[in-house]
Design a protein around this motif. Sequence first.
Motif, PDB file in Angstrom:
ATOM      1  N   LEU A  11       5.972  -6.654   2.820  1.00 42.60           N
ATOM      2  CA  LEU A  11       5.730  -6.950   1.413  1.00 42.60           C
ATOM      3  C   LEU A  11       4.742  -5.948   0.822  1.00 42.60           C
ATOM      4  N   ALA A  12       3.690  -5.650   1.585  1.00 44.41           N
ATOM      5  CA  ALA A  12       2.684  -4.701   1.102  1.00 44.41           C
ATOM      6  C   ALA A  12       3.325  -3.342   0.841  1.00 44.41           C
ATOM      7  N   LEU A  13       4.166  -2.914   1.777  1.00 44.54           N
ATOM      8  CA  LEU A  13       4.797  -1.607   1.633  1.00 44.54           C
ATOM      9  C   LEU A  13       5.720  -1.589   0.417  1.00 44.54           C
ATOM     10  N   VAL A  14       6.501  -2.662   0.273  1.00 45.92           N
ATOM     11  CA  VAL A  14       7.438  -2.700  -0.847  1.00 45.92           C
ATOM     12  C   VAL A  14       6.685  -2.718  -2.167  1.00 45.92           C
ATOM     13  N   ILE A  15       5.591  -3.481  -2.222  1.00 45.43           N
ATOM     14  CA  ILE A  15       4.821  -3.522  -3.471  1.00 45.43           C
ATOM     15  C   ILE A  15       4.232  -2.154  -3.777  1.00 45.43           C
ATOM     16  N   PHE A  16       3.685  -1.516  -2.745  1.00 48.11           N
ATOM     17  CA  PHE A  16       3.146  -0.169  -2.923  1.00 48.11           C
ATOM     18  C   PHE A  16       4.208   0.752  -3.541  1.00 48.11           C
ATOM     19  N   CYS A  17       5.445   0.599  -3.061  1.00 49.94           N
ATOM     20  CA  CYS A  17       6.501   1.484  -3.549  1.00 49.94           C
ATOM     21  C   CYS A  17       6.963   1.141  -4.954  1.00 49.94           C
ATOM     22  N   VAL A  18       7.069  -0.111  -5.262  1.00 52.58           N
ATOM     23  CA  VAL A  18       7.676  -0.450  -6.559  1.00 52.58           C
ATOM     24  C   VAL A  18       6.651  -0.730  -7.653  1.00 52.58           C
ATOM     25  N   PHE A  19       5.364  -0.855  -7.275  1.00 57.04           N
ATOM     26  CA  PHE A  19       4.403  -1.219  -8.307  1.00 57.04           C
ATOM     27  C   PHE A  19       4.409  -0.281  -9.507  1.00 57.04           C
ATOM     28  N   PRO A  20       4.375   1.035  -9.302  1.00 61.15           N
ATOM     29  CA  PRO A  20       4.392   1.928 -10.473  1.00 61.15           C
ATOM     30  C   PRO A  20       5.620   1.715 -11.358  1.00 61.15           C
ATOM     31  N   PHE A  21       6.739   1.367 -10.740  1.00 57.61           N
ATOM     32  CA  PHE A  21       7.932   1.108 -11.556  1.00 57.61           C
ATOM     33  C   PHE A  21       7.732  -0.146 -12.400  1.00 57.61           C
ATOM     34  N   LEU A  22       7.181  -1.161 -11.762  1.00 55.58           N
ATOM     35  CA  LEU A  22       6.933  -2.397 -12.501  1.00 55.58           C
ATOM     36  C   LEU A  22       5.944  -2.145 -13.638  1.00 55.58           C
ATOM     37  N   LEU A  74      14.532  -0.385  -1.470  1.00 57.32           N
ATOM     38  CA  LEU A  74      13.430  -0.315  -2.431  1.00 57.32           C
ATOM     39  C   LEU A  74      12.422   0.769  -2.074  1.00 57.32           C
ATOM     40  N   ILE A  75      12.157   0.930  -0.777  1.00 56.56           N
ATOM     41  CA  ILE A  75      11.119   1.908  -0.465  1.00 56.56           C
ATOM     42  C   ILE A  75      11.613   3.347  -0.614  1.00 56.56           C
ATOM     43  N   LEU A  76      12.901   3.512  -0.865  1.00 56.51           N
ATOM     44  CA  LEU A  76      13.387   4.875  -1.131  1.00 56.51           C
ATOM     45  C   LEU A  76      13.239   5.261  -2.600  1.00 56.51           C
ATOM     46  N   LEU A  77      13.000   4.254  -3.442  1.00 56.57           N
ATOM     47  CA  LEU A  77      12.967   4.529  -4.888  1.00 56.57           C
ATOM     48  C   LEU A  77      12.005   5.645  -5.299  1.00 56.57           C
ATOM     49  N   PRO A  78      10.774   5.637  -4.797  1.00 57.53           N
ATOM     50  CA  PRO A  78       9.855   6.691  -5.258  1.00 57.53           C
ATOM     51  C   PRO A  78      10.427   8.082  -5.037  1.00 57.53           C
ATOM     52  N   TYR A  79      11.156   8.253  -3.944  1.00 52.86           N
ATOM     53  CA  TYR A  79      11.662   9.573  -3.614  1.00 52.86           C
ATOM     54  C   TYR A  79      12.701  10.048  -4.613  1.00 52.86           C
ATOM     55  N   PHE A  80      13.563   9.135  -5.052  1.00 57.97           N
ATOM     56  CA  PHE A  80      14.653   9.563  -5.921  1.00 57.97           C
ATOM     57  C   PHE A  80      14.284   9.581  -7.400  1.00 57.97           C
ATOM     58  N   ALA A  81      13.227   8.867  -7.748  1.00 57.22           N
ATOM     59  CA  ALA A  81      12.880   8.754  -9.171  1.00 57.22           C
ATOM     60  C   ALA A  81      12.424  10.092  -9.730  1.00 57.22           C
ATOM     61  N   PRO A  82      12.744  10.348 -10.985  1.00 54.63           N
ATOM     62  CA  PRO A  82      12.281  11.591 -11.605  1.00 54.63           C
ATOM     63  C   PRO A  82      10.759  11.607 -11.689  1.00 54.63           C
ATOM     64  N   VAL A  83      10.186  12.729 -11.322  1.00 58.26           N
ATOM     65  CA  VAL A  83       8.730  12.857 -11.366  1.00 58.26           C
ATOM     66  C   VAL A  83       8.212  12.497 -12.745  1.00 58.26           C
ATOM     67  N   ILE A  84       8.888  13.013 -13.756  1.00 58.47           N
ATOM     68  CA  ILE A  84       8.381  12.873 -15.113  1.00 58.47           C
ATOM     69  C   ILE A  84       8.214  11.401 -15.494  1.00 58.47           C
ATOM     70  N   SER A  85       9.077  10.539 -15.020  1.00 55.51           N
ATOM     71  CA  SER A  85       8.947   9.121 -15.375  1.00 55.51           C
ATOM     72  C   SER A  85       7.792   8.487 -14.632  1.00 55.51           C
ATOM     73  N   VAL A  86       7.766   8.705 -13.320  1.00 58.46           N
ATOM     74  CA  VAL A  86       6.791   7.954 -12.545  1.00 58.46           C
ATOM     75  C   VAL A  86       5.360   8.428 -12.773  1.00 58.46           C
ATOM     76  N   VAL A  87       5.172   9.690 -13.165  1.00 58.76           N
ATOM     77  CA  VAL A  87       3.786  10.115 -13.408  1.00 58.76           C
ATOM     78  C   VAL A  87       3.150   9.282 -14.518  1.00 58.76           C
ATOM     79  N   PHE A  88       3.948   8.878 -15.470  1.00 61.00           N
ATOM     80  CA  PHE A  88       3.354   8.093 -16.561  1.00 61.00           C
ATOM     81  C   PHE A  88       2.906   6.729 -16.068  1.00 61.00           C
ATOM     82  N   GLY A  89       3.694   6.161 -15.166  1.00 57.65           N
ATOM     83  CA  GLY A  89       3.268   4.905 -14.560  1.00 57.65           C
ATOM     84  C   GLY A  89       1.933   5.082 -13.850  1.00 57.65           C
ATOM     85  N   TRP A  90       1.829   6.172 -13.101  1.00 63.53           N
ATOM     86  CA  TRP A  90       0.583   6.429 -12.379  1.00 63.53           C
ATOM     87  C   TRP A  90      -0.565   6.712 -13.336  1.00 63.53           C
ATOM     88  N   GLN A  91      -0.256   7.444 -14.402  1.00 65.94           N
ATOM     89  CA  GLN A  91      -1.334   7.730 -15.336  1.00 65.94           C
ATOM     90  C   GLN A  91      -1.839   6.453 -15.990  1.00 65.94           C
TER      91      GLN A  91
END
Lengths: 369, 320, 288
Positions: free
Chosen positions: B18-29, C108-125
Amino acid sequence: MSSVILRNVNKSYGNLPIVKNLNLDVKDGEFVVLVGPSGCGKSTTLRMVAGLEDITQGDIQIGNKTINDLPPHKRNIAMVFQNYALYPHMSVRENIVFGLKKSGADADTIKNKLADVSEMLKLNEYLDRKPADLSGGQRQRVAMGRALARDADVYLFDEPLSNLDAKLRHHMRTEIARIQHQYNMTAIYVTHDQIEAMTLGDRVVVMRDGIVEQVGTPMDIYLQPTNTFVATFIGSPAMNLIEAKIEGEELVFDNYRLPATKIANVDMHSLRAHDSVLVGIRPDFFEDSTLSSPSDNLFEFNNIEVNLVENLGFDKEILFKLGGEDAKARLDLRSHVKRQEHISLSVDLNRVLLFDTSTQGMLLNAGEV
Amino acid sequence: MMNKRTPLQSVILYTLVLALVIFCVFPFLQILSTSLKHPIDWGNPSLIPRILHLDAYKELLGLMPAKEIDVPASIQRLLDNPALSAEKKQMLLAKFSSGGDVFPFGRYMLNTFVISFITGICSTFLASLAAYAIARLRFPAQSLMANGVLFVYMVGGVLLMVPLYQMSVNVGLASSAGGTIFSLFLIYLIQTLPVAMYMLGNYFRTIPFSLEEAAMMDGCSRVEAFWRIIMPLSKPMLFTVFIYCFVIAWNEYLFASVFLKQYQDFHTLPLALQTLFTSKNAIWDRIMAASMLTLLPVIICFMLANRHLSGGLTDGGVKG
Amino acid sequence: MSSVLIKNESRLGLKLVAPAVGIIGLLVIYPILFNLYLSFFDVQLNGNKTFVGLDNYTQLLGNPRYYHSVGVSVIYLIGTVIGTTVLGLAAAILMNQTFRFRNLARGLILLPYFAPVISVVFGWQFIFDPVNGIYNHVVVDVLNLTNERENLIGNPDSALFVVILFDIWKHFPIAYLLFLAKLQSVPKDLYEAAAIDGQNPWGRFWHVTLPELKFVIATVVLLRVIWNLNRFEDVYLLAPNVETLPIFTYYQAFAGIVDQGAAAAISVIQLLVLVGLIWLYVRKVLKW
Ligand SMILES: Nc1ncnc2c1ncn2[C@@H]1O[C@H](COP(=O)(O)OP(=O)(O)O)[C@@H](O)[C@H]1O
Ligand SMILES: [Mg+2]
């Protein structure tokens, strides 16, 4: 249909020769079987005819035309592959008519051929299935159908039955023989199974290590093998080979003294030049002495101890020692020998073959055969 | 794995997953959440918006009623001058609109889609020809080419940006919008070709050679066997490779920024989003909505192609 | 001699590779050489060139900003390579267990890899935004670790670490995929033998898993170094103030006072390092 001629054909991979100076004439409408242990170059030979391998040296002619440089699709050859190689994305119907369509046949011809072939191979109910949904035997029939639907000059078969179970293999063997006669097709058939070779071939080519050891009708090869390799490779169980000393006009091993003069076709002059000789006796040619009708040419091996009896139904195979080696005999059901019994076995000396101990070649009277 | 887990082990396992999945999807959320939040709600750490606020999406997708463009009186006088050509007027007006609220998101999306789609098609096509040759045919310098491809795809874009830019300047491509876009298309081809070739080559090798041989016996030339047997059988992988190339082009920023900077009409989404972010009207909800809309096609592609993509990439040593 | 068939085949082969290899040659091999050529010139954006000999190199080697960016790159490389490898390995071991929803989690854990950088940087910012971001909320308001809200990305020193974390997040999935593929091919009986030998899970990891993964780990590390040496977008778009080598090159080439010759010189040096690494990869890693 066309004849196929191979002239001094050689094939090497790098410096490694695989097929060595092979000569073969396949007549129009003839069914020729290449047989030999696996790795002896049968497939390679067939694939050179097909154009799937290039020919290192020599010529191959089909219908008197040299086709060395012709790409495979222009040779008008049909081929059945060992692994069937059915097109997985096409239905059985599409698989069968693929080549016909490619050759530009008209719709009627295609329809008729398809009907013919699926009738003959009992494929009617499967025409709309994909190969993946078929059993091994059905796939094999589709592979046959795909080749037979073609109006090819030559049909090639590379161990088409080797992936089937024994019963199905026997059945398809009969089918192939029937179809070949019906269509009178020119065919080259590769197998490592000597029974297939014997039952299917008009002529059989025995190969070893890229060399043709013997070409002949099945009976020629069975009765007159040119050397010990052919003698033991063809026929099951394999021919017994016993080394015998030559003493005067007798061949001696254990306590037995075989009169060489009574053996068919033996040239006593050349025999005397040897110290010893290999005596070849097929297991089928032994008889239980109690059952054999007396004859002038019969030799009796008495006091033989039966080590093992294998009942096969009509036949039984018995194992015993001859000249210090394991030997086999095949007797019919009238014989009631038992394990550890001592019996006598007789052999018609006309059926006994002699081979040179050093060259392994058959010793023949010059002029005979 | 082999033994039954104790309850404690199960708890630990699921917690870690769960921790790993949250780490991965949190920015998307976070992106999704902010894109749906009203500005007053931004400071709210919860991911769930207090009120659903779809204005950002409506605006980007052109669903908002058009606002009147405010033009200063001095400029208005200029515009009224009949001596000015219609084109000039448009340009003047554009100054106010592009700096203002209008962000032609649809246009950028279309630009990106077109170039990505064409890249995907061309790259998949060219790669399948080359991969087939390398996987199946014998020809001189074959292994050199196979290994060369491996080398080439490790040379990153940054190393090539100056010479590629200079080359396009030298041959005159950089001086027109069409030429620039063509240069960019070629660059996207080389960025995708090596991996595409690698993935397809590996896939072709899994198809039994005897199928092609059978086709040749059935009267097909080598090329026909390729078209009628190999290509149809490779459909899943061709699709995967297409998606891979499409996504690479869709995501690309560096070369788009180098080549397209001055052709604003032809900006791709990454470039447009970056411009939007650095422009004076950077508004979180709008940026996040734009990010979301940029992301969405990629996620859809990923879901469609995931099965073969993961395997294909690991076989290839992998770009990225 | 029937070399005609062979000749036909090689002719077809060359014909089929020609377009792809031609494009690659024209747009990769040639530019590499052209880049070397350009590095001896003063190059303008519009293509004007004047020969300056080794000036670009001598200026570069006397430029403290260059060494600074080399330093930043080294920290970035060390952080990201270790981070992606360790996290990728951990994730692979985790995802190699059986549990419910495993396929979903793997996707789900593959998502960060495939996502466009430009989109996810804004989430991080947004996450690190000093005003609205969850990071400052947690650190300041919840945990009370500091009193002041910090702009982590605004400050180049702290931004470097955000950038490293971002890269790990974005690229560990590819390491994970490579590890997982290998883990799935480790024969089960190895584990069973180890279990019979009385190894606990940690011992099994240490004595069975790790030795099996040695080569993959080397592959991952080397590939991460190779890719991250060239990494541009992930750094530039998230924090343009973190000046790794590629960012420095970009600024030289396309921003402020444009000096494309200097950029070419940086690229030449970087390419030499890269070729060394690739050589290592091909000789030592691919050979296995
Ligand atoms: N492409 C190849 N390269 C090298 N050796 C080969 C190749 N194909 C076949 N051979 C060798 O040629 C010999 C004959 O093979 P083949 O004709 O397939 O035998 P078989 O009689 O069983 O059909 C074998 O020893 C095989 O190892
Ligand atoms: Mg064979």
